[in-house]
Design a protein around this motif. Structure first.
Motif, mmCIF file in Angstrom:
data_model
loop_
_atom_site.group_PDB
_atom_site.id
_atom_site.type_symbol
_atom_site.label_atom_id
_atom_site.label_comp_id
_atom_site.label_asym_id
_atom_site.label_seq_id
_atom_site.Cartn_x
_atom_site.Cartn_y
_atom_site.Cartn_z
ATOM 1 N N ARG A 127 0.859 -1.177 0.000
ATOM 2 C CA ARG A 127 0.000 0.000 0.000
ATOM 3 C C ARG A 127 0.891 1.221 0.000
ATOM 4 O O ARG A 127 1.655 1.430 0.913
ATOM 5 C CB ARG A 127 -0.895 -0.022 1.223
ATOM 6 C CG ARG A 127 -1.841 -1.191 1.210
ATOM 7 C CD ARG A 127 -2.529 -1.317 2.526
ATOM 8 N NE ARG A 127 -1.908 -2.312 3.341
ATOM 9 C CZ ARG A 127 -2.084 -2.397 4.637
ATOM 10 N NH1 ARG A 127 -2.824 -1.538 5.247
ATOM 11 N NH2 ARG A 127 -1.518 -3.338 5.332
ATOM 12 N N ALA A 128 0.808 2.018 -0.985
ATOM 13 C CA ALA A 128 1.722 3.141 -1.118
ATOM 14 C C ALA A 128 1.207 4.335 -0.366
ATOM 15 O O ALA A 128 0.072 4.707 -0.484
ATOM 16 C CB ALA A 128 1.886 3.489 -2.578
ATOM 17 N N ALA A 129 2.086 4.941 0.397
ATOM 18 C CA ALA A 129 1.696 6.159 1.082
ATOM 19 C C ALA A 129 2.593 7.275 0.647
ATOM 20 O O ALA A 129 3.415 7.126 -0.213
ATOM 21 C CB ALA A 129 1.748 5.951 2.583
ATOM 22 N N GLY A 130 2.470 8.416 1.317
ATOM 23 C CA GLY A 130 3.131 9.615 0.865
ATOM 24 C C GLY A 130 4.604 9.462 0.568
ATOM 25 O O GLY A 130 5.261 8.588 1.048
ATOM 26 N N ALA A 131 5.113 10.360 -0.229
ATOM 27 C CA ALA A 131 6.496 10.276 -0.673
ATOM 28 C C ALA A 131 7.420 11.129 0.176
ATOM 29 O O ALA A 131 8.611 11.114 -0.019
ATOM 30 C CB ALA A 131 6.585 10.705 -2.127
ATOM 31 N N ASP A 132 6.935 11.893 1.105
ATOM 32 C CA ASP A 132 7.777 12.822 1.846
ATOM 33 C C ASP A 132 7.850 12.452 3.323
ATOM 34 O O ASP A 132 6.897 12.607 4.067
ATOM 35 C CB ASP A 132 7.255 14.251 1.719
ATOM 36 C CG ASP A 132 7.181 14.682 0.276
ATOM 37 O OD1 ASP A 132 8.127 14.356 -0.461
ATOM 38 O OD2 ASP A 132 6.193 15.327 -0.092
ATOM 39 N N GLY A 133 9.036 11.957 3.733
ATOM 40 C CA GLY A 133 9.279 11.733 5.139
ATOM 41 C C GLY A 133 8.811 10.382 5.624
ATOM 42 O O GLY A 133 7.836 9.834 5.180
ATOM 43 N N ASN A 168 9.809 7.232 2.945
ATOM 44 C CA ASN A 168 10.736 7.781 1.963
ATOM 45 C C ASN A 168 12.063 8.026 2.644
ATOM 46 O O ASN A 168 12.170 8.851 3.530
ATOM 47 C CB ASN A 168 10.165 9.084 1.406
ATOM 48 C CG ASN A 168 11.081 9.688 0.376
ATOM 49 O OD1 ASN A 168 12.124 9.128 0.054
ATOM 50 N ND2 ASN A 168 10.683 10.834 -0.142
ATOM 51 N N LYS A 169 13.097 7.288 2.182
ATOM 52 C CA LYS A 169 14.395 7.417 2.821
ATOM 53 C C LYS A 169 15.247 8.517 2.215
ATOM 54 O O LYS A 169 16.254 8.890 2.776
ATOM 55 C CB LYS A 169 15.150 6.085 2.729
ATOM 56 C CG LYS A 169 14.537 5.017 3.624
ATOM 57 C CD LYS A 169 14.632 5.453 5.056
ATOM 58 C CE LYS A 169 13.790 4.539 5.943
ATOM 59 N NZ LYS A 169 13.744 5.003 7.301
ATOM 60 N N LEU A 189 15.275 4.546 -1.904
ATOM 61 C CA LEU A 189 14.578 5.824 -2.010
ATOM 62 C C LEU A 189 13.250 5.803 -1.282
ATOM 63 O O LEU A 189 12.792 6.821 -0.772
ATOM 64 C CB LEU A 189 14.324 6.157 -3.487
ATOM 65 C CG LEU A 189 15.551 6.351 -4.377
ATOM 66 C CD1 LEU A 189 15.104 6.612 -5.808
ATOM 67 C CD2 LEU A 189 16.409 7.495 -3.856
ATOM 68 N N HIS A 190 12.625 4.648 -1.231
ATOM 69 C CA HIS A 190 11.250 4.586 -0.737
ATOM 70 C C HIS A 190 10.942 3.153 -0.311
ATOM 71 O O HIS A 190 11.404 2.194 -0.925
ATOM 72 C CB HIS A 190 10.301 4.998 -1.860
ATOM 73 C CG HIS A 190 8.941 5.396 -1.390
ATOM 74 N ND1 HIS A 190 8.666 6.650 -0.878
ATOM 75 C CD2 HIS A 190 7.769 4.727 -1.358
ATOM 76 C CE1 HIS A 190 7.372 6.731 -0.568
ATOM 77 N NE2 HIS A 190 6.818 5.570 -0.852
ATOM 78 N N THR A 191 10.167 3.034 0.750
ATOM 79 C CA THR A 191 9.726 1.723 1.214
ATOM 80 C C THR A 191 8.216 1.726 1.351
ATOM 81 O O THR A 191 7.650 2.603 2.011
ATOM 82 C CB THR A 191 10.360 1.369 2.581
ATOM 83 O OG1 THR A 191 11.779 1.472 2.475
ATOM 84 C CG2 THR A 191 9.977 -0.038 3.001
ATOM 85 N N LEU A 243 7.796 9.147 -6.494
ATOM 86 C CA LEU A 243 7.596 8.452 -5.213
ATOM 87 C C LEU A 243 6.261 8.802 -4.577
ATOM 88 O O LEU A 243 6.182 9.245 -3.426
ATOM 89 C CB LEU A 243 8.755 8.768 -4.257
ATOM 90 C CG LEU A 243 10.151 8.412 -4.788
ATOM 91 C CD1 LEU A 243 11.217 8.806 -3.786
ATOM 92 C CD2 LEU A 243 10.251 6.935 -5.137
ATOM 93 N N ARG A 244 5.202 8.568 -5.350
ATOM 94 C CA ARG A 244 3.867 8.801 -4.814
ATOM 95 C C ARG A 244 2.875 7.871 -5.508
ATOM 96 O O ARG A 244 3.101 7.429 -6.641
ATOM 97 C CB ARG A 244 3.450 10.251 -5.002
ATOM 98 C CG ARG A 244 3.371 10.696 -6.453
ATOM 99 C CD ARG A 244 2.842 12.118 -6.583
ATOM 100 N NE ARG A 244 2.751 12.521 -7.967
ATOM 101 C CZ ARG A 244 3.319 13.593 -8.481
ATOM 102 N NH1 ARG A 244 4.056 14.380 -7.706
ATOM 103 N NH2 ARG A 244 3.168 13.907 -9.753
ATOM 104 N N ALA A 245 1.777 7.603 -4.811
ATOM 105 C CA ALA A 245 0.727 6.774 -5.399
ATOM 106 C C ALA A 245 0.100 7.522 -6.564
ATOM 107 O O ALA A 245 -0.146 8.721 -6.496
ATOM 108 C CB ALA A 245 -0.325 6.436 -4.352
#
Length: 520
Positions: A15-21, A37-38, A214-216, A258-260
């Protein structure tokens, strides 16, 4: 292995969530999964992945040297996210024996085969011969082996260390880096921008240029088959994965921003197969029932086509695959039939008044569909197979590809019985495809194939124009073949030299750079 769902192994959908933080909220309300988001300097320990030993700067330099940098191909050469045939833990499949994994590369020009003794790459440039490109016997029990197009970059997972990903330069026989994860790796997907590692309940998105996370996408619906698809187009670099374990929701995630991007309610039953077309603008889906194949626009999620594979029985879909020009879509299952659909919009002709009693009857029949149940009406509107293949087996896992070999369109089927089957496809008339050749997936030779006489390999098929082209070996697809893109490999938390990153060449197929890093 755990790559069920049509004998293919896919990254788990999340389930993708926000790309910031870290701990960001749901991205645009499209997904309920927790997403982290790493960033460029992400902490691999926090992300659930550990980098192998060795100086990160040298590791990245080795990765970059594996790809000197010619100009990138045009943006229309994307690719599909097709599943791989994973047979680990499936020893019951007749003929699989030594075989653990098989998959085609992104542009269907080579075949990767993993086995108990290592892995091999084969060229798909000829029908008559399965030419071995490379063989590695240093790693045993290879259950995942993914090659980045025709480059020397390869990602490997072994049954002996199912949580560890190794990234290698196979032409030099050198390991570039390795990373360990918190759970078993179910699938790995590559393109020129990203490397995706799929676990059962999470997805890791790596920057392929420096191997950093970059993103988990965490807490995804359980996805034991590792089902997912990654577009290989640089401009439409989307990831698709199941958004539910109980219904056929597809989560579409933008791996660049990096966003849904969208959530598509594709089927009533859970998903069984996903595949992007070469441009990354179409996504094909199938559910566990396996009777209907749907194609959606990406990222909008509008239904473009709906095809009926059958009505008599539910089946397990093993593979969905687009042709590189996006004109055809193949669907294989655990039955003996492979269906090939043609993606064309039929132009409506102006209605004429019938002049015979059969014409009147047909008009009345079509008018009556408005009074029939919606399920019956849908069946009238669903497309049927343009061409079919009758496989010499039933019940085996398999993986399909639609490729152009020696200027003729072919359907390739790699199966758990240990063989690669090659069929001719008539792009104008369709119908029953002709079996041209079969090869053993381990590359070994066997007595002459009695399926066809050698002189009949390119015998004229159904359509006159196509027949002539086949005979001369000069068939050219009606629309230009798109060139596939290669992808950069992203490793969790890896560091990279700035100058080397800028000079990275991902589509050099014959590079032989010196390797400067050796990991333990």
């Amino acid at each position: 292995m755990r790559g069920e769902g049509r004998g293919l192994r896919w990254p788990a959908g999340g389930r993708a969530a926000g790309a910031d933080g870290a701990g960001a909220a749901q991205a645009r309300g499209l997904s309920a999964a927790r997403s982290v988001n790493k960033g460029a300097g992400g902490d691999e320990e926090a992300a659930g992945a550990r980098r192998g030993p060795g100086p990160p700067g040298l590791r990245c330099a080795a990765l970059l040297e594996a790809f000197p940098n010619p100009p990138l191909p045009p943006p229309d050469g994307g690719g599909e996210g097709r599943p791989a045939m994973n047979l680990a833990g499936q020893s019951g499949d007749a003929g699989s024996g030594h075989l653990l994994f098989a998959n085609f590369n992104q542009d269907n020009t080579s075949l990767a085969v993993g086995s108990k003794s290592g892995y091999k790459f084969f060229s798909l440039s000829s029908v008559d011969k399965l030419e071995q490109i490379y063989e590695c016997t240093d790693t045993e029990d290879v259950c995942i082996v993914e090659r980045l197009f025709s480059s020397s970059l390869v990602a490997i997972v072994s049954l002996k260390a199912p949580r560890k990903l190794k990234v290698c330069h196979f032409k030099k026989g050198t390991e570039i880096c390795n990373y360990s994860y918190s759970n078993t790796i179910l699938a790995v997907k590559l393109n020129r921008q990203r490397l995706i590692v799929c676990l059962e309940e999470s997805l890791y998105i790596h920057n392929i240029r420096d191997m950093k996370v970059l993103h988990t996408i965490r807490e995804t619906p359980p996805n034991p088959a590792g089902l997912c698809a990654l577009s290989i187009n640089n401009d439409n670099c989307y990831l698709a994965y199941p958004g539910s374990a109980t219904i056929g929701e597809v989560q579409v995630f933008d791996t660049i921003n990096l966003r849904a991007a969208n959530m598509i309610p594709a089927h009533d039953s859970p998903l069984a197969a996903l595949a992007f077309d070469a441009s990354g603008t179409k996504l094909a889906t199938a559910s566990e029932k396996g009777t209907v194949i749907r194609v959606f626009s990406i990222p909008e999620g509008q239904k473009l086509f709906e095809f009926r594979r059958g009505v008599k029985r539910c089946v397990s879909i093993c593979s969905l695959a687009f042709s590189m020009d996006g004109m055809f879509l193949s669907a294989s299952s655990n039955t003996e039939t492979v269906h090939i659909f043609k993606l064309e919009t039929v132009k409506e002709k102006p209605q004429e008044e019938p002049t015979t009693w059969t014409g009147y009857f047909g008009k009345v029949l079509m008018a009556s569909t408005s009074y029939l149940p919606s399920q019956v009406t849908e069946m009238f509107n669903q497309g049927r197979a343009f061409a079919t293949v009758r496989l010499p087996f039933c019940g085996h896992k398999n993986i399909c590809a639609l490729a152009t070999i020696q200027k003729i369109p072919r359907l390739l089927v790699g199966a758990a019985d240990g063989y690669l089957y090659m069929y001719n496809l008539d792009p104008q008339e369709g119908g029953e495809c002709t079996l041209m050749k079969q090869h053993k997936l381990d590359g070994s030779m066997e007595p002459a194939n009695e399926i066809l006489e050698s002189a009949s390999h390119d015998r004229p098929l159904v359509a006159q124009t196509y027949s002539a082209a086949v005979t001369k070996g000069t068939y050219v697809p009606s629309s230009p073949t798109r060139h596939a893109y290669t992808d950069d490999l992203g490793a969790v938390g890896g560091a990279c030299l700035e100058d080397e990153t800028n000079s990275l060449r991902l589509d050099e197929d014959s590079e032989h750079p010196p390797m400067i890093l050796r990991t333990d």
